[in-house]
Design a protein around this motif. Structure first.
Motif, short mmCIF file in Angstrom:
data_model
loop_
_atom_site.label_atom_id
_atom_site.label_comp_id
_atom_site.label_asym_id
_atom_site.label_seq_id
_atom_site.Cartn_x
_atom_site.Cartn_y
_atom_site.Cartn_z
N VAL A 1 -3.87 -31.05 -1.48
CA VAL A 1 -2.99 -31.63 -2.49
C VAL A 1 -2.18 -32.81 -1.94
N ARG A 2 -2.23 -33.03 -0.64
CA ARG A 2 -1.42 -34.08 -0.04
C ARG A 2 -1.82 -35.47 -0.51
N THR A 3 -3.07 -35.63 -0.96
CA THR A 3 -3.55 -36.96 -1.36
C THR A 3 -3.79 -37.06 -2.87
N LEU A 4 -3.34 -36.09 -3.64
CA LEU A 4 -3.60 -36.11 -5.08
C LEU A 4 -2.79 -37.18 -5.80
N SER A 5 -1.64 -37.51 -5.26
CA SER A 5 -0.77 -38.50 -5.93
C SER A 5 -0.27 -39.51 -4.91
N PRO A 6 -0.22 -40.80 -5.29
CA PRO A 6 0.32 -41.81 -4.36
C PRO A 6 1.80 -41.58 -4.05
N GLN A 7 2.47 -40.79 -4.87
CA GLN A 7 3.88 -40.48 -4.63
C GLN A 7 4.07 -39.35 -3.62
N GLY A 8 2.96 -38.73 -3.21
CA GLY A 8 3.05 -37.64 -2.26
C GLY A 8 3.03 -36.28 -2.94
N PRO A 9 2.90 -35.20 -2.16
CA PRO A 9 2.78 -33.87 -2.75
C PRO A 9 4.10 -33.39 -3.36
N ALA A 10 3.99 -32.75 -4.50
CA ALA A 10 5.17 -32.20 -5.16
C ALA A 10 4.71 -31.14 -6.16
N VAL A 11 5.56 -30.14 -6.37
CA VAL A 11 5.32 -29.13 -7.39
C VAL A 11 6.13 -29.51 -8.62
N GLU A 12 5.44 -29.85 -9.69
CA GLU A 12 6.07 -30.16 -10.96
C GLU A 12 6.06 -28.91 -11.83
N GLY A 13 7.23 -28.50 -12.28
CA GLY A 13 7.30 -27.27 -13.04
C GLY A 13 8.24 -27.36 -14.22
N VAL A 14 8.10 -26.37 -15.10
CA VAL A 14 8.99 -26.24 -16.26
C VAL A 14 9.40 -24.79 -16.38
N PHE A 15 10.70 -24.56 -16.41
CA PHE A 15 11.25 -23.23 -16.63
C PHE A 15 11.57 -23.06 -18.11
N THR A 16 11.31 -21.88 -18.64
CA THR A 16 11.73 -21.52 -19.99
C THR A 16 12.97 -20.64 -19.88
N THR B 1 12.97 -16.97 -18.15
CA THR B 1 11.89 -16.05 -18.50
C THR B 1 10.51 -16.47 -18.02
N LYS B 2 10.31 -17.74 -17.74
CA LYS B 2 8.96 -18.18 -17.35
C LYS B 2 9.03 -19.45 -16.52
N GLU C 1 1.47 -19.80 -13.51
CA GLU C 1 2.73 -19.42 -14.15
C GLU C 1 3.22 -18.07 -13.65
N GLU C 2 4.53 -17.90 -13.75
CA GLU C 2 5.19 -16.66 -13.36
C GLU C 2 6.11 -16.22 -14.49
N ASN C 3 6.04 -14.94 -14.85
CA ASN C 3 7.00 -14.36 -15.77
C ASN C 3 8.23 -13.93 -14.99
N LEU C 4 9.40 -14.31 -15.46
CA LEU C 4 10.64 -14.08 -14.72
C LEU C 4 11.65 -13.32 -15.59
N ASP C 5 12.64 -12.78 -14.94
CA ASP C 5 13.72 -12.08 -15.64
C ASP C 5 15.00 -12.29 -14.85
N ILE C 6 15.52 -13.52 -14.92
CA ILE C 6 16.69 -13.92 -14.13
C ILE C 6 17.86 -14.19 -15.07
N ALA C 7 18.90 -13.39 -14.95
CA ALA C 7 20.08 -13.57 -15.79
C ALA C 7 20.90 -14.76 -15.31
N THR D 1 15.95 -18.58 -22.18
CA THR D 1 16.15 -17.99 -23.51
C THR D 1 17.59 -17.56 -23.67
N LYS D 2 18.18 -17.93 -24.82
CA LYS D 2 19.53 -17.48 -25.17
C LYS D 2 19.47 -16.09 -25.79
N ALA D 3 20.64 -15.47 -25.93
CA ALA D 3 20.72 -14.15 -26.53
C ALA D 3 20.21 -14.16 -27.97
N ASN D 4 20.36 -15.29 -28.68
CA ASN D 4 19.92 -15.36 -30.07
C ASN D 4 18.44 -15.69 -30.21
N GLY D 5 17.73 -15.77 -29.07
CA GLY D 5 16.30 -16.04 -29.10
C GLY D 5 15.94 -17.50 -28.96
#
Length: 406
Positions: free
Chosen positions: A96-111, A57-58, A71-77, A113-117
């Motif tokens: 963004v290439r020099t923001l981290s010594p580990q190199g550029p990366a997109v760190e994200g979190v998906f939400t 969902t997100k 952020e992006e709102n999603l609707d993926i079954a 949701t189960k059928a029961n909420g």
């Protein structure tokens, strides 16, 4: 051994929820890496080995080393024992290439949701590799255009300067049609890049994909005008004024091609330049054949829209870009290109006066049609009704008064 396993796990960008729940894999498209300061594709693949159904969902993300999130709102079954994917476009700023010594990366979190909420959070990590060109860029500068290609693609032959001249001619023709120069008159750039987001995309510079440049240059060498390069140039001429009249995505594509057809029929070299094009129901061709660029509007675009007109169940918002082109090409045949020159200049004048842009796309349609009445000097309401555009005569009159066109 534990450290080795962890590193292998992280390099695959796979993160699992507890209890053998869903996992996500993040990958670059293409694998060679992303173009910096440009648009690129990511691919997130979700796998659900559990017996539970989920919905993604997100997505909330940020560049590693940067606290600014998007952020992006999603609707993926995500059904039990199945997988699903999501392929978003992402802009990769060089900063963004020099923001981290580990190199550029997109760190994200998906939400998810189960059928029961009930919800779970699924972290992801997209390590970004920067794609590069094989050789440095070398520029060829004309009156209006700067074409920058990899040094390996320039051979110093006569046709290269001729090619630059043709692009200059196309630019001059579009300027003649619109009464406008994009980017406040700056030279327009075309630049070869590692882009894989699209064959090319508009802007300054127009971004080319390196994979297709050699083929395009070979066609230029044969006297074949580039549809793609000229199409993107057409988009650029909507800079600052398009937000008055572009009412949909297909309409935006139409305007790029509409300016292209004007350029192809009016540029001085049009008499001997060709283009490879496919046939239509009106001009059947078994394969793509070479035709004069001056013939493209009549042989391809003019009769588009006839099938739409013949299908009363279709509504105006189903029109594709070629069908909208057919609508306007018929206007050109009756009222001439001078009417369209006046039409574009109405919006150039609004922009110069600082009249606010129209934010909602659907609100631009009646404005575009009211301006067309003014530009042709005719009340075209019956033509608009034939094409099932949802406007009224009174509405168009009020719009013309509002913008000082009457």
């Amino acid at each position: 051994m534990k450290k080795l396993l962890f590193l292998l796990f992280a390099s695959l960008s796979v993160f699992a929820a507890p209890n053998f729940g869903p996992v996500v894999n993040a990958a670059l498209t293409p694998e060679r890496g992303w173009m910096s300061n440009g648009w690129n594709w990511a691919k997130y693949t979700f796998q659900n080995p559990s017996p539970d159904s989920y919905k993604v969902t997100k997505f909330v993300a940020h560049w590693r080393g940067d606290n600014d999130t998007w952020e992006e709102n999603l609707d993926i079954a995500l059904e039990p024992s199945s997988e699903a994917s999501w392929g978003p476009a992402m802009y990769y700023p060089d900063s963004v290439r020099t923001l981290s010594p580990q190199g550029p990366a997109v760190e994200g979190v998906f939400t998810l949701t189960k059928a029961n909420g009930e919800t779970i959070s699924l972290p992801s990590l997209l390590e970004v590799k920067t794609a590069t060109l094989e050789t440095p860029l070398q520029a060829l500068t004309g009156n209006y255009m700067i074409v920058s290609l990899q040094k390996k693609n320039w051979t110093g032959e006569k046709w290269e300067k001729e090619m630059l001249g043709w692009m200059d001619e196309a630019y001059a023709a579009m300027m003649e049609l619109t009464g406008h120069r994009p980017f406040k008159g700056a030279l327009s750039k075309i630049e070869e890049t590692p882009n894989a987001y699209a064959w090319a995309y508009a802007g300054n510079p127009i971004v080319l994909t390196m994979d297709f440049v050699p083929q395009t240059l070979e066609e230029f060498k044969q006297g074949i005008m580039s549809f793609g390069w000229t199409h993107e140039m057409g988009h650029n001429f909507d800079d600052e004024i398009g937000d008055y009249y572009i009412w949909s995505g297909p309409c935006a594509e139409f305007h790029a091609n509409f300016k292209l057809t004007y350029a192809f029929s009016h540029m001085p070299s049009a008499d001997y330049l060709g283009i490879y094009w496919k046939g239509t129901d009106f001009l059947p061709l078994s394969t793509e054949k070479r035709m004069p660029i001056k013939k493209l509007a009549d042989r391809f675009f003019l009769c588009y829209g006839d099938s739409y007109l013949g299908n009363s169940e279709r509504t105006y918002d189903s029109l594709d870009s070629d069908e909208i082109n057919g609508f306007f090409q018929k206007i050109v045949r009756v009222y001439g290109w001078d009417a369209m020159k006046k039409w574009y200049r109405l919006f150039v004048e609004l922009n110069e006066k600082g009249v606010p842009k129209i934010e909602k796309e659907e609100a631009r349609l009646p404005v575009a049609l009211a301006a067309l009445n003014v530009a042709t000097g005719q009340n075209l309401i019956k033509y608009y009704q034939l094409w099932r555009f949802p406007v009224t005569e009174e509405q168009l009159t009020e719009i013309a008064k509002k913008y000082g066109w009457q």
